[in-house]
Design a protein around this motif. Structure first.
Motif: not given
Length: 339
Positions: A93-94, A122-123, A138-139, A323-324
């Protein structure tokens, strides 16, 4: 037996753990057939898992002493070797755009190595730049409504502005104190206004600077300590507006915290914050251009008073169950890409 075992890069949560990590873990666990493990060096080096999800990779290679740092760096190399041999993907995750300041060349080399081994990124918003040809999803960052639900809200105090969160130089708290000190006609102004700043400071020098800037203005209250969830809820809900004058702002859990507690925010005007305003409702994300000024504070306080007492921002796109499921889909995509 779980169909998918996800190894996270953070240890079992403590009271000071970033709530994002805890809510993410719990959101992923709602997906049937998925097991989520928290981090220990013994666990990641000796147990099997299907995907390794890293958040702030610099934590893996840092330590509070030179010896501890060196040991962690060696263990990181062992972990990367294991992941390569077992063909286990890294999903990252960024959270931040840049490499942290003040780290050694060895740490930078290890971070580049982790970056090269990353299968999928994941951004948290669609404006985070990605490397050419990189696989990514993208999340968006979920809300905090459930997280703060156990804590009672406080009555709103007329004229109260607040800053909550870690007190660091890039977050512009000095600009907020300076602008507030000059706003609203000075300490003897007709309108009862106040500013409260709460959060753990990054240095004694910054504390001294902020106290000097606030000296003589009894409307400003500075509380330099880590805020518990209950204290954060109290500080935010007592305010009419939360001001986050970050000099660099790309992903802000602080803005989502305030919105989740039903308080509007004043933030710098940039594309990310304009997108957030369009999503949750323009009156909830007020923006200023350039430096924070007394006029911007006065205008924001006047604008938030047009909101009805029972109104709230639209956070429907930020449910943690969604999100999960999106993270599990990203993990499965990373496995397919590597294998």
């Amino acid at each position: 037996m779980a169909e998918l075992i996800v190894q996270q890069s953070f240890p079992e949560p403590r009271p000071t753990t970033n709530p994002y990590l805890v809510m993410l873990r719990d959101g992923i666990r709602t997906v049937p057939g998925v097991e989520v493990r928290t981090f220990s060096w013994r666990g990641v080096l000796t147990r099997r898992f299907d995907v390794f999800h890293v958040h702030w990779p610099e934590i893996l290679v840092s330590g509070h002493s030179p010896v501890k740092k060196l040991v962690r760096q060696g263990l990181t190399l062992l972990l990367l070797g294991k992941l390569a041999v077992t063909r286990t993907p890294i999903v990252r995750t960024v959270h931040n755009l840049d490499v942290p300041d003040g780290i050694s060349r060895r740490e930078k080399w290890l971070l580049r190595l982790i970056d090269r081994r990353t299968t999928l990124r994941i951004r948290l918003n669609p404006l985070t730049p990605m490397p050419p040809q990189a696989a990514f999803e993208t999340i968006v960052h979920g809300h905090y409504r459930g997280w703060y639900a156990p804590h009672p809200r406080s009555p709103r105090v007329a004229g109260r502005l607040a800053y909550v969160g870690l007190v660091r130089r890039y977050k512009g708290v000095d600009a907020l104190v300076t602008a507030f000190h000059a706003a609203f006609g000075g300490p003897e102004g007709a309108e009862p206004v106040s500013l409260t700043v709460g959060g753990k400071p990054s240095s004694a020098e910054l504390v001294e600077q902020l106290r000097s800037l606030a000296a003589g203005d009894g409307r400003i209250a500075l509380h330099f300590s880590f805020l518990s969830d209950a204290e954060l809820v109290e500080a935010v809900t007592r305010a009419e507006i939360v001001v986050l004058p970050y000099r660099e702002m790309h992903n802000s859990g602080g803005a989502l915290s305030a919105l989740s507690l039903g308080r509007p925010v004043l933030v710098p005007d940039n594309e990310v914050n304009r997108m957030l305003a369009a999503e949750v409702g323009e009156p909830w994300v007020l923006r200023y251009d350039g430096e924070l000024t007394p006029a911007a504070l006065e205008s924001a306080l006047a604008q938030v008073r047009t909101l009805s007492a029972d109104a709230g921002p639209d956070l429907s796109r930020r449910e943690w169950d969604d999100a999960g499921r999106a993270h599990v889909a990203a993990y499965r995509r990373a496995i397919a890409l590597l294998r």
